[in-house]
Write a protein that holds these residues in place. Structure first.
Motif, mmCIF file in Angstrom:
data_model
loop_
_atom_site.group_PDB
_atom_site.id
_atom_site.type_symbol
_atom_site.label_atom_id
_atom_site.label_comp_id
_atom_site.label_asym_id
_atom_site.label_seq_id
_atom_site.Cartn_x
_atom_site.Cartn_y
_atom_site.Cartn_z
ATOM 1 N N ARG A 161 34.078 34.872 44.506
ATOM 2 C CA ARG A 161 34.670 34.705 43.183
ATOM 3 C C ARG A 161 34.101 33.469 42.486
ATOM 4 N NH1 ARG A 161 39.645 38.095 43.804
ATOM 5 N NH2 ARG A 161 39.920 38.229 46.038
ATOM 6 N N TYR A 175 35.654 41.818 36.415
ATOM 7 C CA TYR A 175 36.715 42.699 36.901
ATOM 8 C C TYR A 175 38.049 42.174 36.395
ATOM 9 C CZ TYR A 175 38.067 39.264 40.459
ATOM 10 O OH TYR A 175 38.518 38.141 41.102
ATOM 11 N N SER A 177 41.522 40.930 37.221
ATOM 12 C CA SER A 177 42.293 40.411 38.344
ATOM 13 C C SER A 177 43.732 40.889 38.238
ATOM 14 C CB SER A 177 42.247 38.891 38.346
ATOM 15 O OG SER A 177 43.244 38.398 39.202
ATOM 16 N N SER A 179 46.402 39.931 39.812
ATOM 17 C CA SER A 179 47.481 38.955 39.839
ATOM 18 C C SER A 179 47.633 38.252 38.502
ATOM 19 C CB SER A 179 47.252 37.942 40.963
ATOM 20 O OG SER A 179 45.903 37.542 41.015
ATOM 21 N N SER A 180 46.558 38.142 37.718
ATOM 22 C CA SER A 180 46.677 37.393 36.467
ATOM 23 C C SER A 180 46.412 38.255 35.235
ATOM 24 C CB SER A 180 45.704 36.218 36.495
ATOM 25 O OG SER A 180 44.384 36.712 36.595
ATOM 26 N N GLU A 184 37.905 38.399 35.220
ATOM 27 C CA GLU A 184 37.233 37.366 36.003
ATOM 28 C C GLU A 184 35.865 37.883 36.453
ATOM 29 O OE1 GLU A 184 39.735 35.588 38.915
ATOM 30 O OE2 GLU A 184 41.380 35.336 37.490
ATOM 31 N N THR A 211 39.950 44.203 42.249
ATOM 32 C CA THR A 211 38.807 43.680 43.016
ATOM 33 C C THR A 211 37.993 44.818 43.635
ATOM 34 O OG1 THR A 211 40.276 43.343 44.907
ATOM 35 C CG2 THR A 211 39.796 41.423 43.575
ATOM 36 N N LYS B 164 45.819 28.817 47.130
ATOM 37 C CA LYS B 164 46.087 30.238 46.940
ATOM 38 C C LYS B 164 47.576 30.483 47.137
ATOM 39 C CE LYS B 164 42.628 33.030 46.093
ATOM 40 N NZ LYS B 164 42.698 34.161 45.164
#
Lengths: 272, 272
Positions: A161, A175, A177, A179-180, A184, A211, B164
């Protein structure tokens, strides 16, 4: 070194276990252990029987001058289910729940015996396929990809990453992401994958599939082909992108408030 | 399942190879393969002889009711030197030189057979020590630590350079990054290392030793003890911090202009 039959069988077994998916000529064993090729053939027949009856793996004998034997590790459905069930129990431990609805998996994915077993189960599900490399994304997927690659005896490829100077020239793709929900970038060193490779993607946890989609885009950039996608665990509740994948475990419910997790066996072992 | 002696020896060998550093009671084998304990003892004696004469490893028999056998993998000095020499040759390939004077190592550190061999050599150097965990820093150290941990059959612990959410609470320390000379942070999940652990630090490439010093500071924060430091390769030219370590390979010269690398065998194999 001249060995007795019983000892020869032990060392040949050791060799095959440590060199899966590799063709070895019987002459190699014959000259190393100063035995007739016919004696080695008999040794192999006994090892083959023991390996197959005990679900350690299959031994294929390839005839002809350039022939030899290939060992392909396998696992019985019973043992695979036992491994998956024990991991279901571990994943259901309430103290794994982290703030934000995440599950702590790091201890499982850094224990050699667990990794080796998961590697065997995943590799076994793709035993019929030709696979040139296993791909994953840094950091948590690495030990898992490593474990699968060990069984298949192929290199693994780590997508990053971030850009690292020690990777040389890289190819990057964008791509989303999960989670956010942000766009990214992920990077793969140009040297790390040959064009035309057949690749198995492995990852630790699947939520939205962002991902995985990114890695599929990278495969396309590298002129390589996707064999399949296998994840250690998936969140059954989240909306997935349109990808086909198999999971070892499915997290059905993750109730942060009541510290309760429900996990079942995933598609990798469910339907056959 | 009842097996013939020859087959029993194959499956017991397989079990021991896949479960190193683990005490297994002979009753386990006796009941699993429906054989007398005395027969299993004889099998073990043959396997022990074959393993030891062929430098696969040592088998220790622990007597008493809670006794059994423990297999500890080893490697002959000749084989270890052969592995190191072949890696010297690979590291000396001129096309590994990256802009900035870095060496591309990723292909080596993602090939199962190479990792397994390097893991055997490093683990063998610390065979006499009690080791509870192998520690490394993400991302490039992970496959190496994994390989060493596989042989020692202990968990590995991954220190991260970023925070993380999936790691839960973490402890962080500052360290001086060798490549940028800046103060940076590294993080370790609180759950990932028990207090009082004896830890072997493993890393891919040593320049100044900043990340190693950072990991040592983390060990101190976790009330744990350093057993030793082993690196895949070191740059012999750079000024090191005051740490004691062993390397498998030493890069003596890295001439970017003339595309020339000189590599020799490091301290891990040099002086004994």
């Amino acid at each position: 070194m001249k060995l007795r039959r019983s000892e020869r069988m032990v060392v040949i077994s050791n060799y095959l276990i440590n060199n899966p998916y590799q063709l070895t000529n019987l002459h190699t064993f014959a000259s190393k252990y100063e035995a007739a090729k016919s004696s080695i053939s008999e040794d192999i027949a006994i090892i083959k029987k023991a390996f197959e009856e005990n679900h350690i793996g299959e031994i294929e004998t390839v005839t002809g001058a350039s022939g030899g034997v290939i060992f392909r590790p396998s696992i019985s459905r019973d043992e695979a289910l036992m491994i998956a069930k024990s991991l279901c129990d571990k994943l259901s431990e309430s103290d794994r729940i982290l703030p934000g609805g995440y599950l702590y998996l790091t201890d499982l994915l850094s224990t050699p015996t667990i990794l080796q077993n998961v590697g065997r189960v995943i590799a076994n599900a793709f035993k019929g396929e030709t696979i040139d490399a296993v791909m994953t994304v840094a950091t948590k997927g690495v030990p898992l990809a490593n474990a699968v690659a060990n069984i298949l005896n192929v290199p693994f490829v780590i997508v990053r990453r971030d850009l690292k100077i020690t990777e040389g020239s890289t190819v990057s793709v964008n791509y989303v992401s999960g989670s956010s929900d942000r766009i990214e970038k992920m990077f793969l060193s140009k040297r790390s994958l040959k064009p035309g490779s057949r690749v198995l993607i492995v990852d630790d946890f699947l939520k939205g599939g962002g991902t995985i989609t990114g890695m599929m885009a990278l495969l396309h950039e590298f002129g390589s082909e996707l064999v399949g996608v296998a994840v250690f665990a998936e969140n059954a509740r989240t909306k997935k992108m349109d990808i086909s994948y198999q999971s070892l475990l499915r997290v059905l419910e993750l109730d942060v408030k009541n510290s309760h997790v429900t996990v079942e066996i995933g598609s990798l072992l469910k339907n056959d």
